[in-house]
Design a protein around this motif. Structure first.
Motif, PDB file in Angstrom:
ATOM      1  N   CYS A 227       0.861  -1.193   0.000  1.00 24.11           N
ATOM      2  CA  CYS A 227       0.000   0.000   0.000  1.00 24.11           C
ATOM      3  C   CYS A 227       0.894   1.239   0.000  1.00 24.11           C
ATOM      4  O   CYS A 227       1.793   1.359   0.832  1.00 24.11           O
TER       5      CYS A 227
ATOM      6  N   ALA B 299       0.069   4.182   0.808  1.00 24.07           N
ATOM      7  CA  ALA B 299      -0.280   5.120   1.879  1.00 24.07           C
ATOM      8  C   ALA B 299       0.263   4.662   3.232  1.00 24.07           C
ATOM      9  O   ALA B 299       0.972   5.401   3.908  1.00 24.07           O
ATOM     10  N   CYS B 300      -0.045   3.417   3.623  1.00 21.59           N
ATOM     11  CA  CYS B 300       0.368   2.949   4.948  1.00 21.59           C
ATOM     12  C   CYS B 300       1.622   2.074   4.912  1.00 21.59           C
ATOM     13  O   CYS B 300       2.248   1.854   5.943  1.00 21.59           O
TER      14      CYS B 300
ATOM     15  N   TYR C 181      -7.650   1.060  -0.664  1.00 17.13           N
ATOM     16  CA  TYR C 181      -7.726   1.724   0.647  1.00 17.13           C
ATOM     17  C   TYR C 181      -8.967   1.291   1.420  1.00 17.13           C
ATOM     18  O   TYR C 181      -8.909   1.027   2.615  1.00 17.13           O
TER      19      TYR C 181
ATOM     20  N   CYS D  99      -7.677   1.599   5.256  1.00 18.66           N
ATOM     21  CA  CYS D  99      -6.386   2.275   5.423  1.00 18.66           C
ATOM     22  C   CYS D  99      -6.550   3.569   6.231  1.00 18.66           C
ATOM     23  O   CYS D  99      -7.331   4.444   5.877  1.00 18.66           O
ATOM     24  N   SER D 100      -5.798   3.666   7.305  1.00 24.56           N
ATOM     25  CA  SER D 100      -5.861   4.862   8.159  1.00 24.56           C
ATOM     26  C   SER D 100      -5.036   6.005   7.585  1.00 24.56           C
ATOM     27  O   SER D 100      -5.149   7.138   8.033  1.00 24.56           O
ATOM     28  N   SER D 101      -4.205   5.727   6.583  1.00 24.11           N
ATOM     29  CA  SER D 101      -3.358   6.756   5.975  1.00 24.11           C
ATOM     30  C   SER D 101      -3.848   7.160   4.588  1.00 24.11           C
ATOM     31  O   SER D 101      -3.131   7.844   3.864  1.00 24.11           O
TER      32      SER D 101
ATOM     33  N   TYR E 186      -5.930   9.322   3.660  1.00 22.70           N
ATOM     34  CA  TYR E 186      -6.090  10.768   3.495  1.00 22.70           C
ATOM     35  C   TYR E 186      -4.827  11.413   2.941  1.00 22.70           C
ATOM     36  O   TYR E 186      -4.878  12.456   2.296  1.00 22.70           O
ATOM     37  N   LYS E 187      -3.678  10.808   3.141  1.00 23.43           N
ATOM     38  CA  LYS E 187      -2.417  11.348   2.619  1.00 23.43           C
ATOM     39  C   LYS E 187      -2.369  11.288   1.099  1.00 23.43           C
ATOM     40  O   LYS E 187      -1.740  12.110   0.461  1.00 23.43           O
ATOM     41  N   LYS E 188      -3.028  10.296   0.530  1.00 20.92           N
ATOM     42  CA  LYS E 188      -3.014  10.099  -0.912  1.00 20.92           C
ATOM     43  C   LYS E 188      -4.269  10.627  -1.594  1.00 20.92           C
ATOM     44  O   LYS E 188      -4.371  10.597  -2.802  1.00 20.92           O
TER      45      LYS E 188
ATOM     46  N   LYS F  20      -2.932  20.436   3.433  1.00 20.72           N
ATOM     47  CA  LYS F  20      -2.783  19.166   4.149  1.00 20.72           C
ATOM     48  C   LYS F  20      -3.175  19.356   5.608  1.00 20.72           C
ATOM     49  O   LYS F  20      -2.825  20.340   6.240  1.00 20.72           O
TER      50      LYS F  20
END
Length: 144
Positions: free
Chosen positions: A25, A27-28, A39, A44-46, A48-50, A68
């Motif tokens: 992944c 993102a994470c 996601y 996926c907890s990350s 939002y970054k992508k 961001k």
């Protein structure tokens, strides 16, 4: 097992499938099988970054930049309260506003159809000088 070091187990708790072509992944950074790489599939907890979607104001249809760490709903709400150029009167504008000047005609056109001789605005049916009894400088000799 002939090749014990080949492949990795899916990081999804309920799956743990041994995958010989695991996917990481972006993102994470965890490893997943083909069924859990999205996601949403592995929650996926990350993600939002992508997430690079740009929210659009529902009133004025303008894209709203979000930095961001900011919550898009709050930024769009602030735009609607302060910077929004939405004009409710604009939504009710009439398209056909150019009324024909021929007596008795009630037609309206979207665009102006101006007579070159008298300068009057007419509908498509009455656009020719002989069709609206033109009082301009010169009369045409025949109907078109």
């Amino acid at each position: 097992m002939e090749l014990p070091g080949l492949g990795e187990h899916c990081s999804e708790r309920a799956c743990k499938q041994l995958d010989f072509l695991p996917l990481k992944c972006d993102a994470c950074g965890e490893v997943f099988c083909k069924d859990h790489i999205r996601y949403d599939d592995h929650k996926c907890s990350s993600a939002y970054k992508k997430n690079v979607q740009v929210p659009v104001c529902p009133l004025c249809n303008v894209p709203i930049p979000v930095q961001k760490g900011e919550i898009p709903d709050i930024v769009v709400g602030a735009h609607m309260d302060q910077d929004c150029k939405y004009n409710p009167a604009q939504q009710k504008q009439r398209i056909f506003t150019n009324k024909c000047l021929k007596p008795g005609c009630k037609r309206k056109e979207m665009m102006k159809v101006v007579c070159e001789q008298c300068g009057g605005n007419f509908c498509i049916k009455h656009r020719h000088p002989l069709d609206h009894d033109c009082k301009g400088s010169s009369h045409p000799t025949s109907k078109a």
